[in-house]
Design a protein around this motif. Sequence first.
Motif, PDB file in Angstrom:
ATOM      1  N   ILE A  91      16.728  71.292  32.748  1.00  0.00           N
ATOM      2  CA  ILE A  91      16.470  72.018  34.000  1.00  0.00           C
ATOM      3  C   ILE A  91      15.311  71.414  34.797  1.00  0.00           C
ATOM      4  CG2 ILE A  91      17.429  74.155  33.062  1.00  0.00           C
ATOM      5  CD1 ILE A  91      14.551  75.209  32.813  1.00  0.00           C
ATOM      6  N   ARG A  92      14.961  70.182  34.487  1.00  0.00           N
ATOM      7  CA  ARG A  92      13.929  69.504  35.264  1.00  0.00           C
ATOM      8  C   ARG A  92      14.488  69.057  36.621  1.00  0.00           C
ATOM      9  NH1 ARG A  92      12.099  64.549  32.225  1.00  0.00           N
ATOM     10  NH2 ARG A  92      14.341  64.477  31.724  1.00  0.00           N
ATOM     11  N   LYS A  93      13.618  68.564  37.480  1.00  0.00           N
ATOM     12  CA  LYS A  93      14.020  68.091  38.788  1.00  0.00           C
ATOM     13  C   LYS A  93      14.935  66.874  38.649  1.00  0.00           C
ATOM     14  CE  LYS A  93       9.718  69.689  40.937  1.00  0.00           C
ATOM     15  NZ  LYS A  93       8.476  69.283  41.621  1.00  0.00           N
ATOM     16  N   PRO A  94      15.883  66.707  39.577  1.00  0.00           N
ATOM     17  CA  PRO A  94      16.836  65.600  39.495  1.00  0.00           C
ATOM     18  C   PRO A  94      16.200  64.224  39.317  1.00  0.00           C
ATOM     19  CG  PRO A  94      17.554  67.152  41.156  1.00  0.00           C
ATOM     20  CD  PRO A  94      16.172  67.605  40.715  1.00  0.00           C
ATOM     21  N   ASP A  95      15.092  63.953  40.012  1.00  0.00           N
ATOM     22  CA  ASP A  95      14.448  62.637  39.889  1.00  0.00           C
ATOM     23  C   ASP A  95      13.943  62.393  38.470  1.00  0.00           C
ATOM     24  OD1 ASP A  95      14.979  62.175  42.528  1.00  0.00           O
ATOM     25  OD2 ASP A  95      12.927  62.514  43.235  1.00  0.00           O
ATOM     26  N   ASP A  96      13.385  63.424  37.848  1.00  0.00           N
ATOM     27  CA  ASP A  96      12.878  63.271  36.484  1.00  0.00           C
ATOM     28  C   ASP A  96      14.034  63.138  35.492  1.00  0.00           C
ATOM     29  OD1 ASP A  96      10.166  63.446  37.244  1.00  0.00           O
ATOM     30  OD2 ASP A  96      10.327  65.625  37.364  1.00  0.00           O
ATOM     31  N   TYR A  97      15.092  63.885  35.744  1.00  0.00           N
ATOM     32  CA  TYR A  97      16.299  63.762  34.906  1.00  0.00           C
ATOM     33  C   TYR A  97      16.858  62.343  34.994  1.00  0.00           C
ATOM     34  CZ  TYR A  97      21.301  64.331  33.769  1.00  0.00           C
ATOM     35  OH  TYR A  97      22.570  64.181  33.257  1.00  0.00           O
ATOM     36  N   ALA A  98      16.925  61.803  36.217  1.00  0.00           N
ATOM     37  CA  ALA A  98      17.493  60.466  36.420  1.00  0.00           C
ATOM     38  C   ALA A  98      16.680  59.379  35.736  1.00  0.00           C
ATOM     39  CB  ALA A  98      17.595  60.177  37.919  1.00  0.00           C
ATOM     40  N   ALA A  99      15.384  59.605  35.580  1.00  0.00           N
ATOM     41  CA  ALA A  99      14.516  58.612  34.947  1.00  0.00           C
ATOM     42  C   ALA A  99      14.725  58.543  33.437  1.00  0.00           C
ATOM     43  CB  ALA A  99      13.060  58.917  35.259  1.00  0.00           C
ATOM     44  N   GLY A 100      15.352  59.550  32.871  1.00  0.00           N
ATOM     45  CA  GLY A 100      15.596  59.577  31.431  1.00  0.00           C
ATOM     46  C   GLY A 100      15.791  60.989  30.938  1.00  0.00           C
ATOM     47  N   TYR A 137       9.984  70.917  31.106  1.00  0.00           N
ATOM     48  CA  TYR A 137       8.872  69.983  30.931  1.00  0.00           C
ATOM     49  C   TYR A 137       8.022  70.340  29.706  1.00  0.00           C
ATOM     50  CZ  TYR A 137      10.019  68.457  35.675  1.00  0.00           C
ATOM     51  OH  TYR A 137      10.673  67.980  36.779  1.00  0.00           O
ATOM     52  N   THR A 138       7.650  71.613  29.591  1.00  0.00           N
ATOM     53  CA  THR A 138       6.754  72.026  28.504  1.00  0.00           C
ATOM     54  C   THR A 138       7.313  73.160  27.657  1.00  0.00           C
ATOM     55  OG1 THR A 138       5.595  73.646  29.894  1.00  0.00           O
ATOM     56  CG2 THR A 138       4.738  71.372  29.879  1.00  0.00           C
ATOM     57  N   GLY A 139       8.511  73.644  27.998  1.00  0.00           N
ATOM     58  CA  GLY A 139       9.121  74.713  27.217  1.00  0.00           C
ATOM     59  C   GLY A 139       8.950  76.091  27.811  1.00  0.00           C
ATOM     60  N   GLN A 140       8.274  76.201  28.958  1.00  0.00           N
ATOM     61  CA  GLN A 140       8.019  77.525  29.534  1.00  0.00           C
ATOM     62  C   GLN A 140       9.158  77.998  30.442  1.00  0.00           C
ATOM     63  OE1 GLN A 140       3.597  78.414  30.203  1.00  0.00           O
ATOM     64  NE2 GLN A 140       3.592  76.190  30.302  1.00  0.00           N
ATOM     65  N   THR A 141       9.545  77.191  31.427  1.00  0.00           N
ATOM     66  CA  THR A 141      10.657  77.625  32.278  1.00  0.00           C
ATOM     67  C   THR A 141      11.983  77.579  31.522  1.00  0.00           C
ATOM     68  OG1 THR A 141      10.829  75.394  33.226  1.00  0.00           O
ATOM     69  CG2 THR A 141       9.550  77.025  34.447  1.00  0.00           C
TER      70      THR A 141
END
Length: 329
Positions: free
Chosen positions: A103-112, A144-148
């Motif tokens: 559920i991270r942002k698309p750009d971060d998902y695309a990076a890996g 990212y950290t398990g919270q959202t």
Amino acid sequence: MKKIVPVLLGLTLAASLTACATKTVKEAPTAAPQTTAAAMEETTEAPAETSGAETEAAAKTEDTVTAAATDYFKNFPEDKHMASVADLFAKIDAGEDMVIIDIRKPDDYAAGHLKGAWNIPYGAAVAESLDKIPDDTPVYVNCYTGQTSSQTVALLNAAGKFATNIQSGWNNGISQEEGYEAYIDTEEAVIPDDTYEVDPAIAAAIADYYKEATSNTIASFNFKAEALKELVDAESEDYTILSIRREDDYKQGHIAGAMNIPFGKGMQEHFSEIPTDKPVVVYCYSGQTSSQTMAILRLLGYEAYSLSGGMGKEGGAGWLGAGYPVVTE
């Protein structure tokens, strides 16, 4: 679903908490505009009456959501809807059937991202994808950290999914596990066209949740430690602090004024002890189990927030990471 009327988090701290205010309340006009009797006759209409069918439908919707939220902790599993990265990798190695949602942002998902993971960014996208998420296959979620992702896991389970949070998320969990590189790629995974039925009342409640989470000035309902510290120092009674840490840890040290309802199966039986006329800030150890609890409380109508980073530890994040004191009384 009946919503609890929000209250201001300490009027004396309005100036210092602008960044963490909940909602802006418009002031009433100082004087009512003059209206002639003729104008009143032309514009005044009798209030619309609510039919018995509408009242019954609203009650049914509230009951459905309340039952799903209450059942979350009533039927709580031993794993607490959480899996370590090592356990997840072992399941992947064993070829177990699963769906992974990032559920991270698309750009971060695309990076890996984890191989085969679907990208459904936190927010409206999750609500809009509920009927695409299987209810007959284990679902693992990372942020990212398990919270959202913990919030999302609680909501998905309320919607009838078998969802589990990947502990500590991408930043503090997945990317820190030795050999993680073998489990990630950059290829986008396509979400299948299969659909799964979701109760309309629960789907609507989850849509409302994410709409509020992404528009509230307290982003993702994560309450910052410094904002809570100012409220504690002011000895404000306009909020409730809820510790869901273990009772022995609570007794060894907790945030001043906090009540204690330990996290786990059956904790919903004590929710009636939480005041319903003021916001509640929930905290745990790292912010993950408090995020689960906060999401369920919101489905039950509370104005709830999760303390970002939880109690934390010295030199780290959270309350102790900021160097703030605890009490034992």
